[in-house]
Structures are given as structure tokens and as C-alpha cells.
Design a protein around this motif. Structure first.
Motif, mmCIF file in Angstrom:
data_model
loop_
_atom_site.group_PDB
_atom_site.id
_atom_site.type_symbol
_atom_site.label_atom_id
_atom_site.label_comp_id
_atom_site.label_asym_id
_atom_site.label_seq_id
_atom_site.Cartn_x
_atom_site.Cartn_y
_atom_site.Cartn_z
ATOM 1 N N GLN A 1 0.824 -1.205 0.000
ATOM 2 C CA GLN A 1 0.000 0.000 0.000
ATOM 3 C C GLN A 1 0.865 1.264 0.000
ATOM 4 O O GLN A 1 0.499 2.274 -0.611
ATOM 5 C CB GLN A 1 -0.923 -0.003 1.222
ATOM 6 N N VAL A 2 2.007 1.204 0.671
ATOM 7 C CA VAL A 2 2.944 2.334 0.650
ATOM 8 C C VAL A 2 3.342 2.652 -0.793
ATOM 9 O O VAL A 2 3.324 3.823 -1.218
ATOM 10 C CB VAL A 2 4.203 2.025 1.496
ATOM 11 N N GLN A 3 3.699 1.619 -1.558
ATOM 12 C CA GLN A 3 4.113 1.831 -2.944
ATOM 13 C C GLN A 3 2.969 2.401 -3.781
ATOM 14 O O GLN A 3 3.181 3.298 -4.618
ATOM 15 C CB GLN A 3 4.620 0.512 -3.549
ATOM 16 N N MET A 4 1.757 1.918 -3.550
ATOM 17 C CA MET A 4 0.591 2.452 -4.266
ATOM 18 C C MET A 4 0.372 3.918 -3.919
ATOM 19 O O MET A 4 0.093 4.748 -4.799
ATOM 20 C CB MET A 4 -0.655 1.646 -3.912
ATOM 21 N N ALA A 5 0.472 4.250 -2.637
ATOM 22 C CA ALA A 5 0.236 5.627 -2.193
ATOM 23 C C ALA A 5 1.309 6.571 -2.736
ATOM 24 O O ALA A 5 1.021 7.731 -3.064
ATOM 25 C CB ALA A 5 0.194 5.686 -0.666
ATOM 26 N N GLY B 1 -13.037 -18.091 0.969
ATOM 27 C CA GLY B 1 -12.713 -17.551 -0.348
ATOM 28 C C GLY B 1 -12.830 -16.029 -0.342
ATOM 29 O O GLY B 1 -13.873 -15.502 0.043
ATOM 30 N N VAL B 2 -11.769 -15.353 -0.759
ATOM 31 C CA VAL B 2 -11.777 -13.882 -0.819
ATOM 32 C C VAL B 2 -11.514 -13.491 -2.269
ATOM 33 O O VAL B 2 -10.372 -13.499 -2.729
ATOM 34 C CB VAL B 2 -10.711 -13.274 0.119
ATOM 35 N N THR B 3 -12.584 -13.150 -2.978
ATOM 36 C CA THR B 3 -12.520 -12.895 -4.417
ATOM 37 C C THR B 3 -12.434 -11.407 -4.748
ATOM 38 O O THR B 3 -12.602 -11.020 -5.904
ATOM 39 C CB THR B 3 -13.779 -13.482 -5.076
ATOM 40 N N SER B 4 -12.149 -10.560 -3.782
ATOM 41 C CA SER B 4 -12.210 -9.106 -3.941
ATOM 42 C C SER B 4 -11.348 -8.599 -5.095
ATOM 43 O O SER B 4 -10.257 -9.111 -5.356
ATOM 44 C CB SER B 4 -11.745 -8.418 -2.657
ATOM 45 N N PHE B 5 -11.854 -7.552 -5.760
ATOM 46 C CA PHE B 5 -11.054 -6.881 -6.780
ATOM 47 C C PHE B 5 -9.849 -6.200 -6.138
ATOM 48 O O PHE B 5 -8.767 -6.160 -6.723
ATOM 49 C CB PHE B 5 -11.899 -5.841 -7.519
ATOM 50 N N SER B 6 -10.043 -5.635 -4.947
ATOM 51 C CA SER B 6 -8.939 -5.006 -4.232
ATOM 52 C C SER B 6 -9.247 -4.991 -2.743
ATOM 53 O O SER B 6 -10.408 -4.972 -2.342
ATOM 54 C CB SER B 6 -8.699 -3.569 -4.724
ATOM 55 N N GLU B 7 -8.197 -5.014 -1.942
ATOM 56 C CA GLU B 7 -8.304 -4.934 -0.486
ATOM 57 C C GLU B 7 -7.086 -4.185 0.038
ATOM 58 O O GLU B 7 -6.045 -4.124 -0.622
ATOM 59 C CB GLU B 7 -8.350 -6.336 0.147
ATOM 60 N N ALA B 8 -7.214 -3.633 1.237
ATOM 61 C CA ALA B 8 -6.062 -3.019 1.897
ATOM 62 C C ALA B 8 -5.355 -4.058 2.757
ATOM 63 O O ALA B 8 -4.249 -4.495 2.463
ATOM 64 C CB ALA B 8 -6.505 -1.819 2.726
ATOM 65 N N LEU B 9 -6.003 -4.485 3.818
ATOM 66 C CA LEU B 9 -5.499 -5.572 4.672
ATOM 67 C C LEU B 9 -6.727 -6.179 5.346
ATOM 68 O O LEU B 9 -7.073 -5.807 6.466
ATOM 69 C CB LEU B 9 -4.506 -5.034 5.704
ATOM 70 N N ASP C 1 -5.967 -11.941 -6.433
ATOM 71 C CA ASP C 1 -4.786 -11.145 -6.725
ATOM 72 C C ASP C 1 -4.892 -9.747 -6.110
ATOM 73 O O ASP C 1 -3.871 -9.078 -5.932
ATOM 74 C CB ASP C 1 -4.609 -11.045 -8.251
ATOM 75 N N GLY C 2 -6.122 -9.316 -5.770
ATOM 76 C CA GLY C 2 -6.316 -7.987 -5.192
ATOM 77 C C GLY C 2 -6.039 -7.908 -3.707
ATOM 78 O O GLY C 2 -6.108 -6.826 -3.116
ATOM 79 N N VAL C 3 -5.716 -9.029 -3.077
ATOM 80 C CA VAL C 3 -5.408 -9.056 -1.640
ATOM 81 C C VAL C 3 -3.893 -8.990 -1.475
ATOM 82 O O VAL C 3 -3.172 -9.767 -2.108
ATOM 83 C CB VAL C 3 -5.968 -10.333 -0.980
ATOM 84 N N PRO C 4 -3.368 -8.095 -0.633
ATOM 85 C CA PRO C 4 -1.912 -7.993 -0.478
ATOM 86 C C PRO C 4 -1.285 -9.310 -0.023
ATOM 87 O O PRO C 4 -1.843 -10.015 0.826
ATOM 88 C CB PRO C 4 -1.747 -6.912 0.604
ATOM 89 N N LYS D 1 -2.649 -17.576 -2.918
ATOM 90 C CA LYS D 1 -3.107 -16.401 -3.651
ATOM 91 C C LYS D 1 -3.289 -16.762 -5.117
ATOM 92 O O LYS D 1 -2.397 -17.368 -5.732
ATOM 93 C CB LYS D 1 -2.094 -15.270 -3.495
ATOM 94 N N MET D 2 -4.433 -16.393 -5.681
ATOM 95 C CA MET D 2 -4.750 -16.719 -7.060
ATOM 96 C C MET D 2 -4.124 -15.697 -8.007
ATOM 97 O O MET D 2 -3.965 -14.526 -7.670
ATOM 98 C CB MET D 2 -6.267 -16.744 -7.256
ATOM 99 N N PRO D 3 -3.801 -16.109 -9.222
ATOM 100 C CA PRO D 3 -3.274 -15.150 -10.207
ATOM 101 C C PRO D 3 -4.384 -14.260 -10.753
ATOM 102 O O PRO D 3 -5.572 -14.607 -10.682
ATOM 103 C CB PRO D 3 -2.718 -16.068 -11.301
ATOM 104 N N ALA D 4 -4.003 -13.133 -11.287
ATOM 105 C CA ALA D 4 -4.984 -12.247 -11.926
ATOM 106 C C ALA D 4 -5.670 -12.983 -13.069
ATOM 107 O O ALA D 4 -5.039 -13.748 -13.807
ATOM 108 C CB ALA D 4 -4.283 -10.995 -12.443
ATOM 109 N N GLY D 5 -6.969 -12.757 -13.212
ATOM 110 C CA GLY D 5 -7.715 -13.373 -14.303
ATOM 111 C C GLY D 5 -8.123 -14.806 -14.077
ATOM 112 O O GLY D 5 -8.611 -15.469 -15.007
ATOM 113 N N ALA D 6 -7.952 -15.314 -12.853
ATOM 114 C CA ALA D 6 -8.347 -16.699 -12.567
ATOM 115 C C ALA D 6 -9.847 -16.873 -12.786
ATOM 116 O O ALA D 6 -10.654 -16.033 -12.395
ATOM 117 C CB ALA D 6 -7.981 -17.056 -11.131
#
Length: 384
Positions: free
Chosen positions: A161-165, A285-293, A311-314, A325-330
Motif C-alpha cells: 500500500q505504501v508503494q501504491m500511495a 474464499g476472498v474474491t475481492s477486486f482489491s483490499e487493503a489488509l 490477486d487484489g489481496v496484499p 493467492k490466485m493469479p490475476a484473471g483466474a
């Protein structure tokens, strides 16, 4: 020695991740010798578990009760309401006179920033509870201005998240504070799987997948529902249990009907204690597009539950070797295979101790004290 006056700001004290962090601070700083801690809530009190705890323990919490304007003209009402809200924040600051204000959630920072600036609060902190890339347009510009020109210090939850910010907001200063979990309390609430399944009316031998969180677009629960359809081709006894509520509930119910999974998906709504559900499940199962923590991921692993993350979970959320952790587009088929794979073993990202609530509370207190000291003269700073 003067106590440092700290005020945390939050929209509401419903059942959410940011709310859990704030309630942790209320518990930790209730009798602290150095910190005079208050919470200011924009909304009115609800019947959530956290609002009930606040009432029962007489925590120092102020509710603004969603200040509004009496202006009857719809078109101009929003402008008067904005002024009424700013005055309400200013009044709360004037009453308490905080040395430090700590804001939770981005839209609230945008709303309260004029009052924070006008009140000349010396130390201004903001915790990023979501992926920075989700903030677009005016809100992104406001946050960039807050960090560059308004002396607001961001508190990030992960290195990712630091790198994203840095990329999205151009931050140069920040603090890193991970979400704190009461590990011992969580483990005390765990129970045998059969007992937990009886509590939720689940078949003792069924394959149970759970999803935990607000029923919102970002959680991407349709993918988890589609994955259940694939799982049932191999395990006809499979069930999906969703704990949470939100604006996507109706559309998810329709999708379940379309997929002919009505008898196999259980909507629990918001439940006061999710730990028994972790005990009842085979996998989260956590299928989120994005998460923080996501707190659910941390809690589930502490309770020993296998997890499959999008892939959206850190990656810093991975505390257990049986979390993958699943790859993007799974695809849904990919997810079904991973959710069924009980033999997976990977590597952990961070030690569990970094998330211990007592360590995290000590860390946030150190941040409060250190930033307050910087606002004092050398003679004043020596008293802390």
C-alpha cells in the motif's frame, strides 16, 4: 504531565474493519496515563456490536448525528449542508481541542479537512483502509493536496500500500501500522467443527466454503458463487455461506436463483461473532477486486482456516502456509480447483506477531507521542 488529546474520526461504528480498529483503540487508551482519547462519529449510534459496547462501557465517543441544514430548497440544500457539517466538526474540535486528529476513511477526510485546517490542529493523521487506486477524480486530488500541502500524514497498512500511495498520491512521508488482532481472544472463541456446524444448521459432512464481508461490488462475490457451481460438479454436498450485508444483496440473490443454487447458498447477513463460522468452514474464499489488509483473512488464519485469496489481496496478508493467492484473471474453474485443494502448502509472508493488537496499540501510541513532541518547544517536549 499534560495528557495528549487525540481524536479519531469515523463515519459510523457499524460492523466493519475500520470500526474494529477504532474500538481497539478505545479499549487500549481508556485508562492510558499519557493519552486522552476520544472518538467523533459522524452518524448517529446504531445497534451494532460496537455501538453497544460503547454504550455499555461508557467509552468517550461523540456522535454528530449527521448534521443537516433546514434549507428547504433542494438545489441549494447541499451547499448549506456542507457548511452545517463543517460547523459541526469545528464545534467538536473546539469542545475537545485535540492535539492530534486521526481520520479513518478517505471520503471522511475530504469532508472534515476544512474544519481540521480551520481549527489549526497540530498533528493530522489518516489511515488508508482501502486500495489507493480506488480513489479517483476529485477525491484523489483532495487526498494529494492533504498529503502535500495540509500536513496530513498517511498511515499505511502494508508495504504494498505504501508503494501504491507513493504512485497515486505522491506521498513522501508515511507511517506503517498493520491491523491489530486480539489473537488470544480469537482462538478462545474457536470451537470444534461439528459444534460450529450445528450452530449454523450445516451438514457435518458437507464441504463448506465461506465468504465474509460487506456485500458490495468490490468484494466480487459473483465469482465465488460461480465457483460454487463448479465445485458442486465434484462435491454435490458443497455449500457457500456468506456473512455480511450490503447493497449487492438483491443482485446476488438473483444470481443464485439464475444458477439454480438457491438451496446451496446461505445468506447469514451481519453476525455479531464470525469466529464460529471460521470453525465451521472448510475454506474461506476472498474474491475481492482489491483490499487493503482484510481483517477476515487475518482472523480466519489465526483460527486455523485454509484461505484462498484473489490477486487484489496484499501478499502481506498471508500468515499461514495453507493460504494461497490466485493469479490475476483466474476463472471460476480455477477458483473451484483451488478451493477444493486441501493439500496446498506455500510460504508465509510475515510473522503473526506483527499483527498482535497489543503490539499495534503500542506502536500507534508511539506515533501519537512522537508527532506531538515535534509540535512542542524543547522544554515542553522533555516532559514526555
Amino acid at each position: 504531565m499534560k495528557k495528549i488529546k487525540v481524536m479519531n474520526l469515523i463515519w459510523h461504528m457499524g460492523d466493519g474493519g475500520a470500526q474494529q480498529i477504532v474500538i481497539n483503540y478505545l479499549r487500549a487508551f481508556r485508562d492510558d496515563p499519557d493519552i486522552d482519547f476520544r472518538v467523533c462519529v459522524f452518524s448517529s449510534p446504531t445497534n451494532s456490536k460496537y455501538d453497544r459496547e460503547i454504550r455499555e462501557n461508557h467509552y468517550p465517543v461523540i456522535y454528530l448525528n449527521e448534521p443537516n441544514t433546514k434549507c428547504p430548497v433542494p438545489y441549494v440544500r447541499r451547499f448549506f449542508r456542507r457548511a452545517a457539517i463543517t460547523r459541526a466538526w469545528q464545534s467538536a474540535f473546539a469542545d475537545f481541542q485535540p492535539d492530534i486528529v486521526h481520520v479513518h476513511l478517505s471520503a471522511l477526510l475530504e469532508q472534515a479537512l476544512p474544519a481540521i485546517t480551520h481549527s489549526n490542529i497540530p498533528v493530522r493523521l489518516y489511515t488508508l483502509h482501502s486500495n489507493p487506486y480506488r480513489q479517483k477524480g476529485r477525491l484523489q486530488k483532495t487526498l494529494c493536496d492533504a498529503f502535500r500541502n495540509r500536513q496530513v500524514i498517511p498511515i499505511c497498512l502494508t508495504e504494498e500500500q505504501v508503494q501504491m500511495a507513493r504512485d497515486w498520491y505522491g506521498i513522501t512521508k508515511y507511517e506503517l501500522v498493520r491491523n491489530g488482532m486480539d489473537v488470544q481472544a480469537l482462538r478462545r472463541d474457536c470451537c470444534p467443527k461439528q459444534d460450529a456446524r450445528a450452530q449454523f444448521g450445516l451438514d457435518p459432512d458437507a464441504f463448506v466454503v465461506i465468504g465474509v464481508g460487506r456485500l458490495s461490488h468490490v468484494k466480487n462475490f459473483p465469482l465465488l458463487i460461480e465457483a460454487l457451481g463448479e465445485i458442486r460438479k465434484i462435491r454435490p454436498d458443497a455449500k457457500l455461506v456468506l456473512a455480511g450485508d450490503g447493497e449487492e444483496r438483491s443482485s446476488l440473490l438473483r444470481l443464485v436463483q439464475e444458477k439454480k443454487l438457491t438451496d446451496h447458498v446461505i445468506f447469514l447477513g451481519t453476525i455479531p461473532n464470525v469466529v464460529p463460522l471460521y470453525s465451521a468452514a472448510d475454506v474461506l474464499g476472498v474474491t475481492s477486486f482489491s483490499e487493503a489488509l482484510p481483517l477476515a483473512v487475518l482472523e480466519a488464519q489465526i483460527c486455523g482456516l485454509r484461505c484462498v485469496l484473489s490477486d487484489g489481496v496484499p501478499s502481506e496478508s498471508i500468515l499461514s502456509e495453507n493460504t494461497r493467492k490466485m493469479p490475476a484473471g483466474a476463472t471460476a474453474q480455477d477458483w473451484a480447483k483451488a478451493l477444493l485443494d486441501t493439500q496446498y502448502s506455500g510460504s508465509t509472508a510475515l510473522p503473526l506477531e506483527l499483527f498482535d493488537v497489543h503490539q499495534v496499540n503500542r506502536q500507534i501510541k508511539e506515533i501519537y507521542v512522537n508527532y506531538f513532541r515535534k509540535t512542542q518547544t524543547p522544554a515542553e517536549a522533555d516532559t514526555f
